[in-house]
Design a protein around this motif. Structure first.
Motif, mmCIF file in Angstrom:
data_model
loop_
_atom_site.group_PDB
_atom_site.id
_atom_site.type_symbol
_atom_site.label_atom_id
_atom_site.label_comp_id
_atom_site.label_asym_id
_atom_site.label_seq_id
_atom_site.Cartn_x
_atom_site.Cartn_y
_atom_site.Cartn_z
ATOM 1 N N PHE A 124 0.691 -1.347 -0.300
ATOM 2 C CA PHE A 124 -0.007 -0.442 0.281
ATOM 3 C C PHE A 124 0.803 1.109 -0.082
ATOM 4 C CE2 PHE A 124 -3.065 -2.617 2.225
ATOM 5 C CZ PHE A 124 -3.944 -2.659 1.372
ATOM 6 N N VAL A 125 0.213 2.696 -0.498
ATOM 7 C CA VAL A 125 1.274 3.295 -0.655
ATOM 8 C C VAL A 125 0.443 4.814 0.633
ATOM 9 C CG1 VAL A 125 2.029 3.839 -2.779
ATOM 10 C CG2 VAL A 125 -0.231 4.426 -2.640
ATOM 11 N N ALA A 126 0.777 5.383 1.236
ATOM 12 C CA ALA A 126 -0.103 6.353 1.714
ATOM 13 C C ALA A 126 -1.246 7.043 1.049
ATOM 14 C CB ALA A 126 0.969 7.367 1.917
ATOM 15 N N SER A 127 -2.803 7.503 1.748
ATOM 16 C CA SER A 127 -3.142 7.786 1.018
ATOM 17 C C SER A 127 -3.277 9.244 -0.101
ATOM 18 C CB SER A 127 -5.028 8.036 1.982
ATOM 19 O OG SER A 127 -5.188 7.186 3.014
ATOM 20 N N ALA A 128 -2.241 9.842 0.529
ATOM 21 C CA ALA A 128 -1.926 11.316 0.103
ATOM 22 C C ALA A 128 -1.284 10.951 -1.456
ATOM 23 C CB ALA A 128 -1.257 12.016 0.431
ATOM 24 N N ASP A 129 -0.761 9.593 -1.618
ATOM 25 C CA ASP A 129 0.452 9.351 -2.914
ATOM 26 C C ASP A 129 -0.666 8.632 -3.225
ATOM 27 O OD1 ASP A 129 2.175 10.676 -2.084
ATOM 28 O OD2 ASP A 129 3.025 8.552 -0.807
ATOM 29 N N TYR A 130 -2.082 8.077 -3.319
ATOM 30 C CA TYR A 130 -2.511 6.904 -4.313
ATOM 31 C C TYR A 130 -2.892 7.219 -5.725
ATOM 32 C CZ TYR A 130 -6.848 3.832 -5.378
ATOM 33 O OH TYR A 130 -7.486 3.422 -6.035
ATOM 34 N N GLU A 131 -2.867 8.754 -5.637
ATOM 35 C CA GLU A 131 -3.445 9.004 -7.703
ATOM 36 C C GLU A 131 -2.241 8.824 -7.712
ATOM 37 O OE1 GLU A 131 -4.612 10.635 -4.777
ATOM 38 O OE2 GLU A 131 -7.207 10.517 -5.266
ATOM 39 N N VAL A 132 -1.056 9.065 -7.567
ATOM 40 C CA VAL A 132 0.145 9.026 -7.556
ATOM 41 C C VAL A 132 0.849 7.991 -8.002
ATOM 42 C CG1 VAL A 132 3.221 9.780 -7.429
ATOM 43 C CG2 VAL A 132 1.104 11.596 -6.898
ATOM 44 N N ALA A 133 0.549 6.355 -7.184
ATOM 45 C CA ALA A 133 0.523 5.628 -7.690
ATOM 46 C C ALA A 133 -0.277 5.199 -8.752
ATOM 47 C CB ALA A 133 0.504 4.481 -6.871
ATOM 48 N N LEU A 134 -1.170 5.708 -8.827
ATOM 49 C CA LEU A 134 -1.985 4.492 -10.508
ATOM 50 C C LEU A 134 -1.492 6.184 -11.736
ATOM 51 C CD1 LEU A 134 -6.012 5.840 -8.926
ATOM 52 C CD2 LEU A 134 -4.813 3.385 -8.936
ATOM 53 N N TYR A 135 -1.342 7.101 -11.219
ATOM 54 C CA TYR A 135 -0.472 7.853 -12.749
ATOM 55 C C TYR A 135 0.601 6.969 -13.570
ATOM 56 C CZ TYR A 135 1.715 10.729 -16.263
ATOM 57 O OH TYR A 135 2.527 10.917 -16.624
ATOM 58 N N LEU A 136 1.404 6.232 -12.089
ATOM 59 C CA LEU A 136 2.464 5.630 -12.638
ATOM 60 C C LEU A 136 2.477 3.828 -13.059
ATOM 61 C CD1 LEU A 136 5.159 6.106 -8.971
ATOM 62 C CD2 LEU A 136 5.253 6.936 -11.589
#
Length: 191
Positions: free
Chosen positions: A146-158
């Protein structure tokens, strides 16, 4: 030559195999050497040469047989004193707070607040890879970290950019605030 009879035959044969001749064996006997233990008293090759005036190569071969490898090669590695923590085995149902590492009570349920720090002990996070939700550090459906909630969209982009499931959390941890802001700018531009 008659002095060589005071050495045991086995030791005499070993000394001959190491290169010593009758004269050198006589010098050893004259020096008072009567057993292998006497070579340990001598201690090193240079002392044997000094006592018997023997050839250096032969003296070294004899001393290596008699006392083993030189001290500097045999020296044991320094013992490191480490303070080892005791190993604690806990049952699989133990839940610890991800913020303060406090063990939660048996009646704990996912989403409850920590009894010590008051924060959510095991927050429910969304998986950037399979989109399921769950507590802990790893997705229970696909195994992604899991990634932090604040980085969720960044993870989806990656993920959209073709990064692997296991590489994304590491990439996000390595990103600086400026790098994340640049990714956010690209996300906003594509939205």
């Amino acid at each position: 030559m008659e002095n060589s009879n005071s050495l045991p035959k086995l030791i005499e044969k070993i000394l001959r195999s190491k290169g010593a001749n009758d004269e050198q064996i006589s010098m050893l006997v004259e020096a008072g050497i009567q057993s292998k233990a006497d070579f340990e008293t001598i201690g090193d090759t240079q002392t044997l040469i000094d006592v018997t005036e023997m050839d250096e190569a032969i003296a070294e071969s004899i001393m290596q047989w008699a006392v083993g490898k030189p001290a500097q090669q045999v020296a044991a590695p320094e013992e490191t004193t480490t303070n080892r923590e005791p190993i604690v085995v806990e049952s699989a149902d133990v839940v610890k707070c991800i913020h303060c590492d406090t063990k939660q009570p048996k009646d704990y349920k996912t989403g409850d607040l920590c009894i010590s720090c008051g924060m959510q002990a095991e927050p429910v996070l969304s998986c950037h890879w399979c989109y399921s939700t769950g507590p802990g550090k790893f997705c229970r459906s696909c195994g992604a970290e899991f990634v932090a909630s604040a980085d969720y969209e960044v993870a989806l982009y990656l993920k959209q950019e073709g990064e692997s499931k296991n590489a994304i959390p590491g990439l996000i941890k390595e990103m600086s605030a400026n790098d994340k802001e640049n990714v956010w700018a690209r996300i906003r531009k594509n939205a």
